[in-house]
Enzyme design. Sequence first.
Site, PDB file in Angstrom:
ATOM      1  N   LEU A   1      35.836  42.477  43.942  1.00 49.05           N
ATOM      2  CA  LEU A   1      36.069  41.221  44.409  1.00 49.05           C
ATOM      3  C   LEU A   1      37.530  41.799  44.489  1.00 49.05           C
ATOM      4  CD1 LEU A   1      35.434  40.560  40.319  1.00 49.05           C
ATOM      5  CD2 LEU A   1      34.484  38.859  42.875  1.00 49.05           C
ATOM      6  N   ASP A   2      37.968  40.910  45.218  1.00 44.88           N
ATOM      7  CA  ASP A   2      39.028  40.724  45.968  1.00 44.88           C
ATOM      8  C   ASP A   2      40.058  41.203  44.987  1.00 44.88           C
ATOM      9  OD1 ASP A   2      37.528  39.869  48.147  1.00 44.88           O
ATOM     10  OD2 ASP A   2      38.374  37.376  48.349  1.00 44.88           O
ATOM     11  N   THR A   3      41.421  41.169  45.042  1.00 47.99           N
ATOM     12  CA  THR A   3      42.574  41.732  44.091  1.00 47.99           C
ATOM     13  C   THR A   3      43.273  40.506  43.555  1.00 47.99           C
ATOM     14  OG1 THR A   3      43.594  43.766  45.646  1.00 47.99           O
ATOM     15  CG2 THR A   3      44.689  42.735  44.030  1.00 47.99           C
TER      16      THR A   3
ATOM     17  N   HIS B   1      36.055  39.201  51.591  1.00 51.62           N
ATOM     18  CA  HIS B   1      36.671  37.636  51.606  1.00 51.62           C
ATOM     19  C   HIS B   1      35.175  36.359  51.700  1.00 51.62           C
ATOM     20  CE1 HIS B   1      39.850  39.851  50.886  1.00 51.62           C
ATOM     21  NE2 HIS B   1      40.059  40.253  51.569  1.00 51.62           N
TER      22      HIS B   1
END
Length: 351
Positions: free
Chosen positions: A215-217, A300
Amino acid sequence: MRSSGRNSNRNNRGAGKGRDDQKKRAERPRPEARRYEQAGQEGGPGARPAGAGKGQGGKPGGRPAGADKQGQGARKRSAPARPREYEAQIEERNRSRHTKPALKLPKTFGEPEGERLQKVLARAGMGSRRACEELIDRARVEVNGSIVREQGMRVDPEKDEIKVDGLTIATQSYLFFALNKPAGVVSSMEDPDGRQCLGDYVQNRETRLFHVGRLDTETEGLILLTNHGELSHRLTHPRYGVTKTYLAAIQGPLPRDLGKQLKSGIQLDDGFARADHFRVVENTGKNYLVEVSLHEGRKHIVRRMLAEAGFPVDKLVRTHFGPLALGDQKSGWLRRLTQPEVGRLMKEVGL
C-alpha cells in the site's frame, strides 16, 4: 567237647564282627546328611562323604581334632570370593540390559499413525473437540476429497487436505494476520531510514512474516501479513485476478460517465488501466466518496487513474482484499485471521 568249644568260639567271633559292623554303620552318616567337598573342600561333588574314613586326629570325615567344639556355622564354610574381573563383567552385563535401543515394534503393536481428525480441527481453530465431532457427524468435513462420515479417523496434517464446508483449513504452522495500516506507515518489514513500517506491528512474533502486496505510504486500510509463501504469491499474481476494493475521497462535481471511463480504461504512462467496478458511495456538496475495485496491482494505480481522469485523490483506504473485508477494524490494529477467512482466501486462488 572240642567241637562244642569250636562252635562257641565261632559264635563269639561272629557276634563280635556283627557288633563292629553295627558300630561302623552307626558312625557312617545317612545319605541325606552327607556333605561333599569340591577340590579338597567340603560340599563339592566327587569328594569323599564326611565320616567315610578317618583323617587327621583320627576323627571321622577327615576333620581335625577339636572341630566338634565349633558351632554349626563353622561346619558350613562359605565359598571363596569371586575375582574382581568377574564381578566387573557381571556389572557390565547388567548395565547393557538397560542401555539397549528401543525395539521397533510392528505397526500392529505400535502407536497408530497420524492424529485424530477432531483434534486437528480443534487445533486449527474450528472449535472445541466436541464441536468438531459434530461437524464430522453433519458430514461437513472432507479429507482428500472424500466426506468423513465416522469418528476416529486419523490424518496427517502435513500431507492430507482437510476442508470444512468446502474451505481448506490451515493445519500447518502458518500464520495469517490482517492489519489496518495507518497513513504514513511504509509497506515494508524494515526501513533503513528509520520510518515507521509494518515490521513495527509484529516485532514480538517468533515467526518471520512478510506482507502480501503493498500500500502507498499515504494509503490506509487492509494489508495482509503471513508466512505462507505460496498463498502470498497467488494473491498478488495477476493470473489469479484477486480483486482489491478502495474508497477514495475526491472533489466534484463528477460527470455521469466517470464510471464508464474507468471501466473502459485510462491511458497511463505504463499502459491502460481498467477498473472492474465503480460507484458513488456518498456525496456532500463537492465532496465525493467513491468506491473503485480492480484486480491490478501497479504502483499508485488508483490515484493515477483518478488523477488522469481529472479528480485527484485526497484520501484513499483499501476496504477489501479478495473475500476479506476491513470491517470495523480500527486503524493500527492487527488481528489474526479466522480459519474460515483463511479458507476463503485459499479458495480464491485455488489452494
